[in-house]
Design a protein around this motif. Sequence first.
Motif, PDB file in Angstrom:
ATOM      1  N   SER A 221       0.837  -1.196   0.000  1.00 20.89           N
ATOM      2  CA  SER A 221       0.000   0.000   0.000  1.00 20.89           C
ATOM      3  C   SER A 221       0.873   1.247   0.000  1.00 20.89           C
ATOM      4  CB  SER A 221      -0.911   0.006   1.231  1.00 20.89           C
ATOM      5  OG  SER A 221      -1.810  -1.072   1.188  1.00 20.89           O
ATOM      6  N   ARG A 237       1.111   9.727  -0.892  1.00 25.59           N
ATOM      7  CA  ARG A 237       1.558   8.365  -0.608  1.00 25.59           C
ATOM      8  C   ARG A 237       1.589   7.989   0.878  1.00 25.59           C
ATOM      9  NH1 ARG A 237       6.089   6.067   0.910  1.00 25.59           N
ATOM     10  NH2 ARG A 237       7.253   8.014   0.759  1.00 25.59           N
ATOM     11  N   ARG A 240      -1.884   7.862   2.188  1.00 25.01           N
ATOM     12  CA  ARG A 240      -2.619   6.796   1.512  1.00 25.01           C
ATOM     13  C   ARG A 240      -2.274   5.428   2.112  1.00 25.01           C
ATOM     14  NH1 ARG A 240      -0.468   6.055  -3.346  1.00 25.01           N
ATOM     15  NH2 ARG A 240      -0.494   8.312  -3.605  1.00 25.01           N
ATOM     16  N   ALA A 241      -1.006   5.222   2.432  1.00 22.01           N
ATOM     17  CA  ALA A 241      -0.605   3.960   3.039  1.00 22.01           C
ATOM     18  C   ALA A 241      -1.275   3.767   4.400  1.00 22.01           C
ATOM     19  CB  ALA A 241       0.914   3.907   3.188  1.00 22.01           C
ATOM     20  N   LEU A 244      -5.070   3.055   3.743  1.00 25.88           N
ATOM     21  CA  LEU A 244      -5.328   1.674   3.301  1.00 25.88           C
ATOM     22  C   LEU A 244      -5.136   0.700   4.447  1.00 25.88           C
ATOM     23  CD1 LEU A 244      -6.113   0.572   0.450  1.00 25.88           C
ATOM     24  CD2 LEU A 244      -5.301   2.926   0.421  1.00 25.88           C
ATOM     25  N   SER A 245      -4.174   0.969   5.310  1.00 25.29           N
ATOM     26  CA  SER A 245      -3.979   0.108   6.480  1.00 25.29           C
ATOM     27  C   SER A 245      -5.202   0.130   7.380  1.00 25.29           C
ATOM     28  CB  SER A 245      -2.738   0.554   7.253  1.00 25.29           C
ATOM     29  OG  SER A 245      -2.568  -0.206   8.430  1.00 25.29           O
ATOM     30  N   ILE A 265      -7.228   5.825  -3.687  1.00 30.57           N
ATOM     31  CA  ILE A 265      -7.578   4.921  -2.583  1.00 30.57           C
ATOM     32  C   ILE A 265      -8.348   3.714  -3.119  1.00 30.57           C
ATOM     33  CG2 ILE A 265      -9.004   4.669  -0.521  1.00 30.57           C
ATOM     34  CD1 ILE A 265      -6.488   6.160   0.091  1.00 30.57           C
ATOM     35  N   GLU A 268      -5.991   1.344  -5.146  1.00 31.65           N
ATOM     36  CA  GLU A 268      -5.103   0.514  -4.309  1.00 31.65           C
ATOM     37  C   GLU A 268      -5.903  -0.536  -3.544  1.00 31.65           C
ATOM     38  OE1 GLU A 268      -1.594   1.558  -2.506  1.00 31.65           O
ATOM     39  OE2 GLU A 268      -1.454   3.581  -3.349  1.00 31.65           O
ATOM     40  N   TRP A 269      -7.127  -0.215  -3.163  1.00 27.73           N
ATOM     41  CA  TRP A 269      -8.006  -1.233  -2.565  1.00 27.73           C
ATOM     42  C   TRP A 269      -8.182  -2.393  -3.539  1.00 27.73           C
ATOM     43  CZ3 TRP A 269     -11.193  -1.966   1.868  1.00 27.73           C
ATOM     44  CH2 TRP A 269     -12.219  -2.889   1.722  1.00 27.73           C
ATOM     45  N   SER A 272      -5.235  -4.731  -4.038  1.00 23.09           N
ATOM     46  CA  SER A 272      -4.863  -5.585  -2.900  1.00 23.09           C
ATOM     47  C   SER A 272      -5.253  -7.036  -3.119  1.00 23.09           C
ATOM     48  CB  SER A 272      -5.500  -5.061  -1.608  1.00 23.09           C
ATOM     49  OG  SER A 272      -6.914  -5.266  -1.614  1.00 23.09           O
TER      50      SER A 272
END
Length: 401
Positions: A221, A237, A240-241, A244-245, A265, A268-269, A272
């Motif tokens: 992420s 970034r 965003r990490a 996502l966490s 977002i 990246e979801w 995953s």
Amino acid sequence: MTETPDPWLTIIGIGEDGPDGLSHAARQAMEAATFVAGSPRHLSLLPPLRAEHLSWPVPFDDGIAALLARRGRPTVMLASGDPFWFGAGASITRHLLPGEWTAYPAPSTFALAAARLGWPLQEVECHGLHAAPLQRLRPSLVPGRRILILLRDGRAVADLAAYLTDSGFGPSTLHVLEALGGPRERIRTVPANGIDFTDIAHPVAVGLGIAGEGRTLPRASGLADDWFDHDGQFTKRPARALTLSALAPRPGETLWDIGTGSGSIAIEWLLSHPATQALAFEADPARAARARGNAAALGADRLTVIEGEAPDILRDRTRPDALFIGGGLSEALLETLYALPGGPTRLIANAVTLESEALLARWHGRKGGDLLRIELAQAVPLGSRHGWRAAYPLVQWSVIL
């Protein structure tokens, strides 16, 4: 107790060798059928039969009604190889009750390709791209990796070679696998940037050995910001990490990304896991288009972007597994989300203005959850030396609805 119906539909996987490769049970089903459906290519492989034939139409879904109209009478549907691995099997059985059908798979094209190339199938990525964009491969383009791909036709092989070359992976090896398992079988090997033939027969698969200096998409992420086309208003970034966490995507779950902006977002979801889904809501048409473009370029074209103002666009919906509010945070939006049916839902909301921070603080006091303040600074030139340039603090509220 519900009585299980008798099977009336037999789904038979057939290879390029035609009925020679069928099991005894599959042959019996074929002989007993009064109706056989399949592609023209499959039907041409069969010996003379008493059964009525249906040449399956394009698009595929147009043939389902005709097949279901045969309910209760002995019917055979032909499919390539294993009908339940990038095949037509599940497209049909989702319309049927348990017990209405039985299936006899043949070796899949993936199995035949791995056997010809000597590749351990459990270590190879498999993709069915008959009707899907080549960009689906983007997360998998890693030097040294092997991929097996089912493609629509010979033109799609040329398009694949061009896509790889344009992406910096021109030296990748293409094993062009035609009509595997039948008398027309042919295998040719060529680098993607050196393909010099066009006489590629259908059905075709490609064994792809990735090589080259192209940019590799990380799986962690927090992708670098320059992976996304944006107008400056998007989740950077590091934040965003962390977001996502907190969202914690899991296979099979759906995300709503409200005020999606660049779509970073939601994208990246989706990256995953291939079984995740996402809806992105955006009021600005230009940003909505940008989110769609980013999703397509990064292999997350299954992102659904919905244009409209929140909270109005959200009413009459059922809450998903996770919610992210990246833009348009308001009292009315939070009230609407809490009033929607569904749940439990993980809600993550980010705020950078004093007014939005105060709003999250009030709702945290009412509903609980976790409130996190994120302060980041980056080293930048300061004369002949360097100093810290602080970003706006970010306040993040996490709660279960």
